[in-house]
Design a protein around this motif. Structure first.
Motif, PDB file in Angstrom:
ATOM      1  N   ILE A  18      49.442  47.870  38.902  1.00  0.00           N
ATOM      2  CA  ILE A  18      49.876  48.050  37.515  1.00  0.00           C
ATOM      3  C   ILE A  18      51.381  47.860  37.371  1.00  0.00           C
ATOM      4  O   ILE A  18      51.846  47.037  36.591  1.00  0.00           O
ATOM      5  N   CYS A  19      52.156  48.600  38.154  1.00  0.00           N
ATOM      6  CA  CYS A  19      53.601  48.548  37.963  1.00  0.00           C
ATOM      7  C   CYS A  19      54.274  47.587  38.936  1.00  0.00           C
ATOM      8  O   CYS A  19      55.431  47.226  38.736  1.00  0.00           O
ATOM      9  N   GLY A  20      53.565  47.174  40.001  1.00  0.00           N
ATOM     10  CA  GLY A  20      54.121  46.182  40.909  1.00  0.00           C
ATOM     11  C   GLY A  20      55.073  46.748  41.937  1.00  0.00           C
ATOM     12  O   GLY A  20      55.629  45.990  42.735  1.00  0.00           O
ATOM     13  N   SER A  21      55.256  48.054  41.966  1.00  0.00           N
ATOM     14  CA  SER A  21      56.160  48.631  42.956  1.00  0.00           C
ATOM     15  C   SER A  21      55.398  48.925  44.247  1.00  0.00           C
ATOM     16  O   SER A  21      54.194  49.144  44.225  1.00  0.00           O
ATOM     17  N   TYR A  22      56.095  48.919  45.351  1.00  0.00           N
ATOM     18  CA  TYR A  22      55.471  49.173  46.645  1.00  0.00           C
ATOM     19  C   TYR A  22      55.621  50.648  47.009  1.00  0.00           C
ATOM     20  O   TYR A  22      56.710  51.216  46.903  1.00  0.00           O
ATOM     21  N   VAL A  23      54.486  51.242  47.394  1.00  0.00           N
ATOM     22  CA  VAL A  23      54.488  52.645  47.783  1.00  0.00           C
ATOM     23  C   VAL A  23      53.875  52.775  49.171  1.00  0.00           C
ATOM     24  O   VAL A  23      53.101  51.912  49.604  1.00  0.00           O
ATOM     25  N   ALA A  24      54.200  53.858  49.886  1.00  0.00           N
ATOM     26  CA  ALA A  24      53.627  54.101  51.203  1.00  0.00           C
ATOM     27  C   ALA A  24      52.128  54.310  51.071  1.00  0.00           C
ATOM     28  O   ALA A  24      51.664  55.019  50.180  1.00  0.00           O
TER      29      ALA A  24
END
Ligand SMILES: [Zn+2]
Length: 96
Positions: free
Chosen positions: A74-80
């Motif tokens: 959805i937001c395109g950010s990378y998370v662990a």
């Protein structure tokens, strides 16, 4: 008389032998490392491309110092991958 003694000759011979065996040893180590690298490369990709599930799942080998990052659709950010948190948008797939 001749300017060199038996001990100097012996030392020179030992030094030359050390250099020769040293280079041979380094070559063997590099060959061994190359083979190990090729084996790992082929073991990682059995049939060619990995499925997305295989890519997202952290394997036992990766679970050391490396953290697998996954992209939020959805937001395109990378998370662990472990402990992913929601970015706050309505349809974010992660809890939070
Ligand atoms: Zn998100």
């Amino acid at each position: 008389m001749f300017g060199f003694s038996l001990s100097k000759l012996l030392f020179t011979a030992v030094a030359i032998a050390l250099v020769i065996y040293g280079f041979r040893w380094i070559g063997q180590m590099q060959q061994r490392n190359d083979q190990r690298f090729k084996q790992r490369k082929t073991a990682r990709k059995p049939g060619g491309a990995a499925t997305s599930a295989q890519r997202n799942a952290p394997s036992a080998a990766d679970a050391g110092d490396v953290e697998t990052m996954i992209e939020c659709k959805i937001c395109g950010s990378y998370v662990a991958a472990s402990g992913a948190r929601s970015c706050g948008r309505d349809n974010c797939p992660y809890p939070g």
